[in-house]
Design a protein around this motif. Sequence first.
Motif, PDB file in Angstrom:
ATOM      1  N   VAL A   1      -3.030  -5.264  -4.686  1.00  0.00           N
ATOM      2  CA  VAL A   1      -2.452  -6.006  -3.560  1.00  0.00           C
ATOM      3  C   VAL A   1      -2.947  -7.447  -3.572  1.00  0.00           C
ATOM      4  N   LEU A   2      -4.230  -7.635  -3.874  1.00  0.00           N
ATOM      5  CA  LEU A   2      -4.806  -8.980  -3.899  1.00  0.00           C
ATOM      6  C   LEU A   2      -4.164  -9.839  -4.983  1.00  0.00           C
ATOM      7  N   PHE A   3      -4.093  -9.306  -6.216  1.00  0.00           N
ATOM      8  CA  PHE A   3      -3.654 -10.123  -7.351  1.00  0.00           C
ATOM      9  C   PHE A   3      -2.131 -10.160  -7.524  1.00  0.00           C
ATOM     10  N   LYS A   4      -1.433  -9.151  -7.039  1.00  0.00           N
ATOM     11  CA  LYS A   4       0.020  -9.118  -7.221  1.00  0.00           C
ATOM     12  C   LYS A   4       0.794  -9.548  -5.977  1.00  0.00           C
ATOM     13  N   ILE A   5       0.150  -9.485  -4.817  1.00  0.00           N
ATOM     14  CA  ILE A   5       0.840  -9.816  -3.567  1.00  0.00           C
ATOM     15  C   ILE A   5       0.198 -11.001  -2.857  1.00  0.00           C
ATOM     16  N   GLU A   6      -1.075 -10.873  -2.497  1.00  0.00           N
ATOM     17  CA  GLU A   6      -1.707 -11.867  -1.625  1.00  0.00           C
ATOM     18  C   GLU A   6      -1.884 -13.225  -2.307  1.00  0.00           C
ATOM     19  N   LEU A   7      -2.525 -13.250  -3.466  1.00  0.00           N
ATOM     20  CA  LEU A   7      -2.763 -14.533  -4.132  1.00  0.00           C
ATOM     21  C   LEU A   7      -1.461 -15.233  -4.547  1.00  0.00           C
TER      22      LEU A   7
ATOM     23  N   TYR B   1       0.838  -1.213   0.000  1.00  0.00           N
ATOM     24  CA  TYR B   1       0.000   0.000   0.000  1.00  0.00           C
ATOM     25  C   TYR B   1       0.869   1.257   0.000  1.00  0.00           C
ATOM     26  N   GLY B   2       2.012   1.165   0.688  1.00  0.00           N
ATOM     27  CA  GLY B   2       2.924   2.302   0.730  1.00  0.00           C
ATOM     28  C   GLY B   2       3.507   2.627  -0.629  1.00  0.00           C
ATOM     29  N   MET B   3       3.577   1.613  -1.512  1.00  0.00           N
ATOM     30  CA  MET B   3       4.078   1.825  -2.870  1.00  0.00           C
ATOM     31  C   MET B   3       3.006   2.374  -3.798  1.00  0.00           C
ATOM     32  N   GLY B   4       1.786   2.556  -3.244  1.00  0.00           N
ATOM     33  CA  GLY B   4       0.703   3.136  -4.031  1.00  0.00           C
ATOM     34  C   GLY B   4      -0.214   2.126  -4.700  1.00  0.00           C
ATOM     35  N   MET B   5      -0.092   0.862  -4.325  1.00  0.00           N
ATOM     36  CA  MET B   5      -0.965  -0.161  -4.911  1.00  0.00           C
ATOM     37  C   MET B   5      -2.394  -0.020  -4.388  1.00  0.00           C
ATOM     38  N   SER B   6      -3.363  -0.355  -5.257  1.00  0.00           N
ATOM     39  CA  SER B   6      -4.765  -0.390  -4.840  1.00  0.00           C
ATOM     40  C   SER B   6      -5.061  -1.733  -4.167  1.00  0.00           C
ATOM     41  N   SER B   7      -6.250  -1.857  -3.595  1.00  0.00           N
ATOM     42  CA  SER B   7      -6.640  -3.102  -2.931  1.00  0.00           C
ATOM     43  C   SER B   7      -6.639  -4.279  -3.902  1.00  0.00           C
ATOM     44  N   TRP B   8      -7.114  -4.040  -5.128  1.00  0.00           N
ATOM     45  CA  TRP B   8      -7.140  -5.107  -6.137  1.00  0.00           C
ATOM     46  C   TRP B   8      -5.730  -5.502  -6.553  1.00  0.00           C
TER      47      TRP B   8
END
Length: 247
Positions: free
Chosen positions: A164-170, A155-162
């Motif tokens: 973060v979900l598709f590029k980080i969490e999943l 989030y600090g890098m400016g990512m949106s919630s979506w």
Amino acid sequence: MTEKKSRVISWIILGIFLLAFILLISNMALWESFLRWLFPDEREVLHPRGTLLELVGEHLWMVIVSSGLATVIGISIGVLVTRPLGRQYLPLVSNLSSLGQTFPPVAVLALAVPLLGFGFKPTVAALLLYGLLPIVRNTITGIENIPSEVREAAYGMGMSSWQVLFKIELPLALKVIMSGIRISVVINIGTATVGATIGAGGLGSPITAGLVSENPAFILEGAIPAALLAFSADALLGNIEKSISSE
């Protein structure tokens, strides 16, 4: 031996095993000779409904459809209840998915038949219900176990919630999710044999016919390929899981 070489060897061994399995289920004369040797007193040793290749194809199709639906629905539900909007439903989803596996497969089929008729549809519905639990549970576990610092950094890098979900969490949860899919598929391969009781076909057909006619040759004709199929699926998904974890 390096890890990469080990993975290559495991894929080669799996490929040889799958080729041998296909050749084995394609050779009905070999099966007849084997079963005739085991049960010389039986008048019939091969189930007349169809060849093993046809029965395995029917069985695989039920598993592929039900597991595919379970994967899409299970991951979607797991993601939904880990979002702020759906977190209040997390205990309910966990309880309902656990409850789904407490019902015997035959009972689920009996309830589904009046709504969906006989054959393929109620069997897929039952397999879907049985396959959801490990996928939902592992999706939730995989996402929930991601360190909060990772999300905060994203989030600090400016990512949106979506994003973060598709590029980080999943991606980070993928190994755990794959483990749930692997368990679900193997469970469904075994459970799909019950579908023969309502005309769904597959490898449950010779097993059911063997139980009714007290013919052990029919039972083995369905049970051995079903066990080999479950082993093949487990090994295949296990190799995929290892490949994901090594990336």
